[in-house]
Design an enzyme around this catalytic site. Structure first.
Site, PDB file in Angstrom:
ATOM      1  N   PHE A 225       0.823  -1.272   0.046  1.00 34.87           N
ATOM      2  CA  PHE A 225       0.082  -0.101   0.006  1.00 34.87           C
ATOM      3  C   PHE A 225       0.913   1.121   0.251  1.00 34.87           C
ATOM      4  CE2 PHE A 225      -2.693  -3.573   1.363  1.00 34.87           C
ATOM      5  CZ  PHE A 225      -3.934  -3.326   0.870  1.00 34.87           C
ATOM      6  N   SER A 226       0.625   1.940   0.816  1.00 37.10           N
ATOM      7  CA  SER A 226       1.350   3.309   0.857  1.00 37.10           C
ATOM      8  C   SER A 226       2.913   3.646   1.316  1.00 37.10           C
ATOM      9  CB  SER A 226       0.698   4.375   1.771  1.00 37.10           C
ATOM     10  OG  SER A 226      -0.871   4.773   1.447  1.00 37.10           O
ATOM     11  N   ILE A 227       3.517   2.167   1.567  1.00 36.53           N
ATOM     12  CA  ILE A 227       4.931   2.499   1.372  1.00 36.53           C
ATOM     13  C   ILE A 227       5.318   2.966   0.081  1.00 36.53           C
ATOM     14  CG2 ILE A 227       6.777   0.943   1.817  1.00 36.53           C
ATOM     15  CD1 ILE A 227       5.412  -0.347   4.061  1.00 36.53           C
TER      16      ILE A 227
END
Length: 265
Positions: A116-118
């Site tokens: 995801f937002s990594i």
């Protein structure tokens, strides 16, 4: 690599090894900032206390070589894969569980999953590589690299505003479909035409589904490569990092299911 012996707790392992700096789970890798060994040990103790609170009963964990280590201490009871290193030296590499919703496929050493937002961090890192080389100035207007972006009052938005979630483009002005989001040309054209939701640089709003497109298009305009291509060539491959922005079909078999929580959990 330190091995967990039968009946040894994680606490005993950490005490023997002397501390830790990194931790991972099946949802992705979380890096702890550099710190003194004393701070690392305190972090380890905190993690142990958390495991003790979260999981009160489990008798075994699966070790990296497939051997099972068992005991009665709460400190060794996991629900997560653990990767630990001390001063850059790997000391623990263990995992357990399954990679599919049917619980038929065991989690393996090379299993990968959506982080995801990594990925936003990796996009920003890619931009910083270009900045370090002098190919990108984060204080310059985005329109210097992406002329169409200047539409609707965005001519003064700087690259750093995209990277810091302060550009005012934290969402879409129109109803957006998954097909449009996945169509790079179409999605970036929509953002280029859009009016910012606030005066850029004055406040922040999390660019959940737009930052990758915004920063990625700047990278594409400079290099001629997609953000996935640039990241793979300039960062992941040189480092031997098993991280992908856009995954090749040959690696599909390694991808785990993403199991979302239900109301019953």
């Amino acid at each position: 690599v330190y091995s967990i012996t039968r009946g040894e707790t994680l606490g005993a392992l950490i005490q023997r090894a002397g501390g830790l700096t990194e931790r991972a789970n099946p949802r992705g890798l979380r890096y702890l900032s550099k710190s003194t060994k004393e701070t690392q040990i305190e972090r380890a103790k905190m993690l142990i206390r958390r495991y003790e609170r979260e999981q009160a009963s489990r008798s075994s964990i699966t070790q990296g070589d497939g051997v099972r280590a068992s005991g009665n201490s709460d400190s060794e009871m996991f629900r997560e894969t653990i990767l630990e290193s001390i001063e850059g030296r790997l000391v623990v590499d263990i995992w357990a569980g399954h990679s599919d919703t049917g619980l038929s496929q065991p989690w393996k050493r090379d299993t990968i999953t959506n982080v995801f937002s990594i990925t936003k961090t990796m996009a920003t890192l890619s931009a910083l590589v270009l900045a370090d080389r002098g190919d990108l100035d984060v204080f310059k207007p985005v329109a210097d690299y992406w002329p169409e972006f200047a539409a609707n009052g965005k001519e003064k938005i700087e690259v750093r505003h995209l990277m810091s979630h302060t550009s005012g483009l934290s969402g879409w002005n129109k109803r957006i479909t998954i097909r449009e989001i996945c169509d790079w040309r179409e999605s970036t054209a929509i953002l280029a035409e859009q009016k910012p939701w606030w005066q850029p640089g004055t406040s922040s709003g999390y660019h959940a589904l737009t930052q990758g497109h915004l920063v990625g298009e700047v990278i594409r305009r400079i290099t001629g490569e997609s953000i996935g291509e640039f990241f793979a060539k300039e960062i992941a491959e040189p480092l031997g990092a098993d991280f992908h922005i856009g995954l090749g079909e040959k690696d599909f078999y390694r991808v785990s299911d993403v199991i979302y929580p239900t109301e019953d959990i």
